[in-house]
Design an enzyme around this catalytic site. Structure first.
Site, PDB file in Angstrom:
ATOM      1  CE  LYS A   1      -4.173  -2.228   2.147  1.00 57.43           C
ATOM      2  NZ  LYS A   1      -4.726  -2.053   3.375  1.00 57.43           N
TER       3      LYS A   1
ATOM      4  CE  LYS B   1     -14.706  -2.853  -1.999  1.00 58.52           C
ATOM      5  NZ  LYS B   1     -14.728  -4.374  -2.198  1.00 58.52           N
TER       6      LYS B   1
ATOM      7  CE  LYS C   1      -7.415 -11.605  -4.554  1.00 54.53           C
ATOM      8  NZ  LYS C   1      -6.577 -12.183  -3.320  1.00 54.53           N
TER       9      LYS C   1
END
Length: 322
Positions: free
Chosen positions: A111, A193, A190
């Protein structure tokens, strides 16, 4: 076997959520001695900053899970924040968590690499996840491969706490949900969202069909044979059908002589039929908000009872209960 798992209400559930997690939740609720499934709204705070959106997402998640087969007579369904004992347990674990352990976590590093803000919630996410698991004496945690490291962190923290204070926590094990890594999105990556490549479970069937028809495929001629195992349309189709239908479609791929549009139509047809019953049940649940609230309230009460026992054990062991 005591099972625990949570799912974040960061948006409406998509095919990846169902085949990657929810389907296994439904199956495990019939196999486990106890199953605790929670809507992880505390975890969602790291990404959802709008209070109104988070509240609505949480209710939608509860309705979706019930519609898709979570049975409150067989599993305990609740909202994470309704069990404050977990947050208290999280702090006890924090005091035994090395910074280096959290810095090595793949999810945090990934992230950060994508430019997301490095707040403390994101950094300490694995500790709260450990508390989620340990609070219910769970021995089985169904996860995808990308979450296995967090289960190892949980085990490390439980082992460290037990070594220092005695046998307080049950040592959980990850139950790998193999399907979780094999649900491709509309772009072949994959389904997620964050990649904007999802297909919603409860989207209008016509909208779902349009999304499927817009999936980009390669430009091989119609008459040319194709390898089904490398095609994400075939992988999606395989999620919804049995072995016979899967082999029949695979044979068509290998023979050639068909267009991807035919596969897309077939995928839209089987997907619409597959979720038809859940869509109808969801409409019923939307008309019964009090029932949904009661399910969540009863679930939270049951979860709190178990979590309170574990928390008291941990508090007594480390000396803050006297």
């Amino acid at each position: 076997m005591i099972v625990v798992s949570g799912i974040q209400p960061t948006g409406r559930f998509h095919w990846g959520n169902y085949f990657g997690a929810i389907k296994q939740y439904v199956e495990l609720q019939d196999q486990a001695d106890a199953a605790y499934y929670f809507i992880a709204n505390l975890h969602a705070l790291t990404t959802v900053r709008d209070a109104k959106v988070l509240r609505q997402n949480t209710i939608d998640a509860a309705i979706d899970l019930l519609a898709l087969g979570i049975n409150p007579d067989r599993a305990t369904l609740f909202v994470q924040s309704d069990v404050p004992e977990v947050s208290q347990l999280c702090w006890l674990l924090m005091t035994r968590t090395p910074l280096g352990l959290l810095e090595r976590c793949h999810a945090y590093k990934d992230k950060r690499a994508k430019g997301l803000p490095a707040d403390a919630g994101l950094f300490t996410y694995p500790v709260l996840m450990a508390a989620d698991i340990l609070a219910y004496d769970a021995d089985t945690v169904p996860v995808g491969e990308d979450q296995v490291q967090h289960i190892e962190v949980c085990r490390d923290l439980a082992s460290s706490f037990n070594y220092l204070y005695g046998e307080v926590f049950v040592m959980p094990k990850a139950k790998i949900m193999e399907q979780a890594a094999r649900v491709p999105g509309t772009d072949g990556e994959k389904m997620s969202k964050s990649y904007n490549n999802t297909i919603g479970i409860f989207d209008d069937p016509k909208a779902v069909r349009k999304t499927i028809m817009r999936i980009v495929t390669d430009s091989r001629p119609v008459d040319q044979p194709k390898d089904p195992e490398t095609d994400h349309l075939f992988q999606l189709y395989s999620l919804f059908v049995g072995e016979k239908e899967r082999e029949e479609m695979a044979a068509r791929y290998r023979r050639g002589g068909f267009g991807y549009g035919e596969v897309k139509q077939a995928l839209a047809d089987v997907a619409e039929k597959f979720f038809a019953e859940a869509r109808e049940y969801r409409k019923e649940l939307e008309a019964k908000p009090q029932f949904v609230r009661e399910v969540l309230g009863d679930g939270a009460a049951m979860a709190r009872k178990r979590a309170a026992e574990v928390l008291q054990r941990a508090q007594s062991a480390c000396g803050i209960k006297y």
